[in-house]
Design a protein around this motif. Structure first.
Motif, PDB file in Angstrom:
ATOM      1  N   PRO A  46      63.751  96.303  84.366  1.00 46.63           N
ATOM      2  CA  PRO A  46      64.371  94.975  84.252  1.00 46.63           C
ATOM      3  C   PRO A  46      64.452  94.478  82.805  1.00 46.63           C
ATOM      4  O   PRO A  46      63.620  94.832  81.966  1.00 46.63           O
ATOM      5  N   GLU A  47      65.451  93.658  82.561  1.00 48.81           N
ATOM      6  CA  GLU A  47      65.654  93.106  81.224  1.00 48.81           C
ATOM      7  C   GLU A  47      64.486  92.184  80.853  1.00 48.81           C
ATOM      8  O   GLU A  47      63.902  91.513  81.708  1.00 48.81           O
ATOM      9  N   LEU A  48      64.153  92.156  79.588  1.00 44.38           N
ATOM     10  CA  LEU A  48      63.048  91.344  79.102  1.00 44.38           C
ATOM     11  C   LEU A  48      63.556  90.003  78.584  1.00 44.38           C
ATOM     12  O   LEU A  48      64.695  89.885  78.134  1.00 44.38           O
ATOM     13  N   SER A  49      62.673  89.025  78.618  1.00 46.93           N
ATOM     14  CA  SER A  49      63.014  87.720  78.050  1.00 46.93           C
ATOM     15  C   SER A  49      63.031  87.825  76.528  1.00 46.93           C
ATOM     16  O   SER A  49      62.536  88.782  75.940  1.00 46.93           O
ATOM     17  N   ARG A  50      63.592  86.809  75.905  1.00 45.57           N
ATOM     18  CA  ARG A  50      63.658  86.795  74.438  1.00 45.57           C
ATOM     19  C   ARG A  50      62.256  86.817  73.834  1.00 45.57           C
ATOM     20  O   ARG A  50      62.001  87.494  72.829  1.00 45.57           O
ATOM     21  N   LEU A  51      61.317  86.080  74.443  1.00 42.96           N
ATOM     22  CA  LEU A  51      59.956  86.040  73.926  1.00 42.96           C
ATOM     23  C   LEU A  51      59.291  87.416  74.005  1.00 42.96           C
ATOM     24  O   LEU A  51      58.584  87.828  73.081  1.00 42.96           O
ATOM     25  N   LEU A  52      59.528  88.133  75.100  1.00 42.96           N
ATOM     26  CA  LEU A  52      58.933  89.465  75.224  1.00 42.96           C
ATOM     27  C   LEU A  52      59.542  90.441  74.220  1.00 42.96           C
ATOM     28  O   LEU A  52      58.863  91.347  73.737  1.00 42.96           O
ATOM     29  N   VAL A  96      48.483  87.634  66.713  1.00 42.21           N
ATOM     30  CA  VAL A  96      47.596  86.760  67.478  1.00 42.21           C
ATOM     31  C   VAL A  96      48.378  85.628  68.127  1.00 42.21           C
ATOM     32  O   VAL A  96      48.207  85.329  69.325  1.00 42.21           O
ATOM     33  N   ILE A  97      49.266  84.993  67.368  1.00 39.78           N
ATOM     34  CA  ILE A  97      50.024  83.849  67.886  1.00 39.78           C
ATOM     35  C   ILE A  97      50.945  84.271  69.026  1.00 39.78           C
ATOM     36  O   ILE A  97      50.948  83.667  70.108  1.00 39.78           O
ATOM     37  N   VAL A  98      51.729  85.321  68.784  1.00 40.37           N
ATOM     38  CA  VAL A  98      52.689  85.769  69.805  1.00 40.37           C
ATOM     39  C   VAL A  98      51.966  86.357  71.007  1.00 40.37           C
ATOM     40  O   VAL A  98      52.328  86.090  72.159  1.00 40.37           O
ATOM     41  N   GLY A  99      50.931  87.153  70.752  1.00 40.80           N
ATOM     42  CA  GLY A  99      50.191  87.762  71.851  1.00 40.80           C
ATOM     43  C   GLY A  99      49.539  86.727  72.751  1.00 40.80           C
ATOM     44  O   GLY A  99      49.584  86.836  73.985  1.00 40.80           O
ATOM     45  N   THR A 100      48.934  85.711  72.152  1.00 39.95           N
ATOM     46  CA  THR A 100      48.296  84.657  72.932  1.00 39.95           C
ATOM     47  C   THR A 100      49.326  83.842  73.704  1.00 39.95           C
ATOM     48  O   THR A 100      49.127  83.503  74.884  1.00 39.95           O
ATOM     49  N   THR A 101      50.449  83.549  73.054  1.00 45.19           N
ATOM     50  CA  THR A 101      51.509  82.776  73.703  1.00 45.19           C
ATOM     51  C   THR A 101      52.055  83.504  74.925  1.00 45.19           C
ATOM     52  O   THR A 101      52.231  82.909  76.003  1.00 45.19           O
ATOM     53  N   VAL A 102      52.330  84.793  74.773  1.00 44.03           N
ATOM     54  CA  VAL A 102      52.856  85.579  75.885  1.00 44.03           C
ATOM     55  C   VAL A 102      51.849  85.634  77.030  1.00 44.03           C
ATOM     56  O   VAL A 102      52.209  85.484  78.204  1.00 44.03           O
ATOM     57  N   ALA A 103      50.574  85.843  76.710  1.00 40.56           N
ATOM     58  CA  ALA A 103      49.542  85.915  77.751  1.00 40.56           C
ATOM     59  C   ALA A 103      49.466  84.608  78.535  1.00 40.56           C
ATOM     60  O   ALA A 103      49.377  84.608  79.774  1.00 40.56           O
ATOM     61  N   ILE A 104      49.518  83.492  77.832  1.00 41.95           N
ATOM     62  CA  ILE A 104      49.431  82.182  78.496  1.00 41.95           C
ATOM     63  C   ILE A 104      50.662  81.922  79.364  1.00 41.95           C
ATOM     64  O   ILE A 104      50.540  81.466  80.511  1.00 41.95           O
ATOM     65  N   LEU A 105      51.844  82.233  78.849  1.00 38.63           N
ATOM     66  CA  LEU A 105      53.065  81.977  79.606  1.00 38.63           C
ATOM     67  C   LEU A 105      53.163  82.878  80.838  1.00 38.63           C
ATOM     68  O   LEU A 105      53.637  82.447  81.886  1.00 38.63           O
ATOM     69  N   ARG A 106      52.707  84.121  80.714  1.00 38.40           N
ATOM     70  CA  ARG A 106      52.724  85.012  81.884  1.00 38.40           C
ATOM     71  C   ARG A 106      51.762  84.506  82.961  1.00 38.40           C
ATOM     72  O   ARG A 106      52.042  84.586  84.157  1.00 38.40           O
ATOM     73  N   LYS A 108      50.992  81.402  83.345  1.00 37.84           N
ATOM     74  CA  LYS A 108      51.595  80.166  83.843  1.00 37.84           C
ATOM     75  C   LYS A 108      52.640  80.443  84.915  1.00 37.84           C
ATOM     76  O   LYS A 108      52.810  79.660  85.853  1.00 37.84           O
ATOM     77  N   THR A 109      53.336  81.581  84.781  1.00 35.18           N
ATOM     78  CA  THR A 109      54.360  81.935  85.769  1.00 35.18           C
ATOM     79  C   THR A 109      53.775  82.665  86.976  1.00 35.18           C
ATOM     80  O   THR A 109      54.513  83.099  87.857  1.00 35.18           O
ATOM     81  N   GLY A 110      52.456  82.826  86.990  1.00 35.23           N
ATOM     82  CA  GLY A 110      51.814  83.456  88.138  1.00 35.23           C
ATOM     83  C   GLY A 110      51.852  84.959  88.118  1.00 35.23           C
ATOM     84  O   GLY A 110      51.804  85.607  89.166  1.00 35.23           O
ATOM     85  N   THR A 111      51.927  85.563  86.905  1.00 39.97           N
ATOM     86  CA  THR A 111      52.004  87.015  86.784  1.00 39.97           C
ATOM     87  C   THR A 111      50.626  87.602  86.538  1.00 39.97           C
ATOM     88  O   THR A 111      49.940  87.219  85.590  1.00 39.97           O
ATOM     89  N   SER A 112      50.221  88.535  87.400  1.00 40.28           N
ATOM     90  CA  SER A 112      48.971  89.265  87.222  1.00 40.28           C
ATOM     91  C   SER A 112      49.211  90.730  87.570  1.00 40.28           C
ATOM     92  O   SER A 112      49.571  91.046  88.699  1.00 40.28           O
ATOM     93  N   PRO A 113      49.042  91.645  86.605  1.00 42.41           N
ATOM     94  CA  PRO A 113      49.318  93.058  86.864  1.00 42.41           C
ATOM     95  C   PRO A 113      48.256  93.758  87.710  1.00 42.41           C
ATOM     96  O   PRO A 113      48.461  94.895  88.120  1.00 42.41           O
ATOM     97  N   ILE A 114      47.133  93.096  87.953  1.00 43.81           N
ATOM     98  CA  ILE A 114      46.077  93.706  88.760  1.00 43.81           C
ATOM     99  C   ILE A 114      46.081  93.056  90.147  1.00 43.81           C
ATOM    100  O   ILE A 114      45.831  91.847  90.265  1.00 43.81           O
ATOM    101  N   PRO A 115      46.380  93.824  91.191  1.00 44.73           N
ATOM    102  CA  PRO A 115      46.420  93.259  92.543  1.00 44.73           C
ATOM    103  C   PRO A 115      45.091  92.617  92.923  1.00 44.73           C
ATOM    104  O   PRO A 115      44.020  93.166  92.672  1.00 44.73           O
ATOM    105  N   GLY A 116      45.189  91.444  93.517  1.00 45.39           N
ATOM    106  CA  GLY A 116      43.978  90.759  93.966  1.00 45.39           C
ATOM    107  C   GLY A 116      43.315  89.887  92.921  1.00 45.39           C
ATOM    108  O   GLY A 116      42.377  89.157  93.237  1.00 45.39           O
TER     109      GLY A 116
END
Length: 239
Positions: A46-52, A96-106, A108-116
């Protein structure tokens, strides 16, 4: 004469080790993010967002910058290596800035790569990746005139980022999850320990303390991920 020959061999071995580690880091990052970023058109992901895309560009630039800086030292161009130091500090801050921002926004959108694992709980993993990276890079810059400590701390700062690409290596015949991606990343620390012991007869303090920071942070972030205090903090971050 014999001492000079030993010094030449030791210098050659040092150059090979650190350049080899930098190349191994670049290969690890490429392999981990090949499907989702570097070769995404080939795999049809899938296509990535501009931030990614910004995130991928900044982190890729950091990996290549680290490889270039390591190569400059190995080829004796230390003057140019030092001149690029300010650019490296700025680039590390962007990581640090971009990495932290992406982690927080992901999260916030309810994204977790680890099931459960809930998104706010998973946020502890990338968040502390950035904390540990910042500490190691900041300490390395502080000790920039102590070359033996500086190069080890910078190398460890790269190792602190490797859990993310390793976690995305779905082709590995290993069970997914933190024990796997943390454990494989820690093998690079083991390589540094072996290098220190074989070349110095003892482990350099920077390797000890930097390695302990990385390893100790791994179970710690998993332990706090589900605590009310962390969930409250993560909730505040994502609001």
């Amino acid at each position: 004469m014999a001492v000079s020959a030993r010094a030449v061999r030791a210098g050659r071995r040092t150059r090979r080790f650190y350049v080899g580690m930098a190349i191994a880091f670049a290969i690890t990052v490429f392999a981990g993010f090949s499907r989702s970023y570097f070769l995404k058109s080939w795999y049809g992901t899938p296509e990535l967002s501009r931030l990614l895309h910004v995130h991928g560009l900044v982190f890729t630039t950091w990996v290549l910058f680290f490889l270039a800086q390591t190569t400059l030292v190995a080829t004796g161009r230390t003057y140019l290596h030092r001149r690029m130091g300010i650019a490296g500090a700025v680039l590390a801050a962007l990581v640090v800035i971009v990495g932290t921002t992406v982690a927080i926004l992901r999260a916030k959108t309810g994204t977790s790569p680890i099931p459960g694992v809930p998104p706010l709980g998973f946020l502890s993993i990338p968040f502390f990746d950035m904390v540990v990276f910042a500490i190691l890079v900041g300490t390395a810059l502080y000790f920039r005139r102590r070359l033996e400590a500086h190069k080890r701390l910078m190398t460890l700062s790269m190792i602190a980022l490797l859990a993310a690409p390793i976690a995305r290596m779905s082709f590995l015949p290993l069970p997914p999850g933190p024990p796997t991606f943390f454990g494989l990343a820690d093998l690079f620390i083991v390589a540094m320990l072996v290098y220190d012991l074989s070349t110095r007869g003892r482990v350099h303090p920077a390797t000890i303390w930097g390695g302990l920071l990385i390893v100790a942070s791994q179970p710690l972030r998993l332990m706090i991920a589900g605590t009310p205090a962390w969930l409250a903090f993560a909730g505040w971050l994502t609001r």
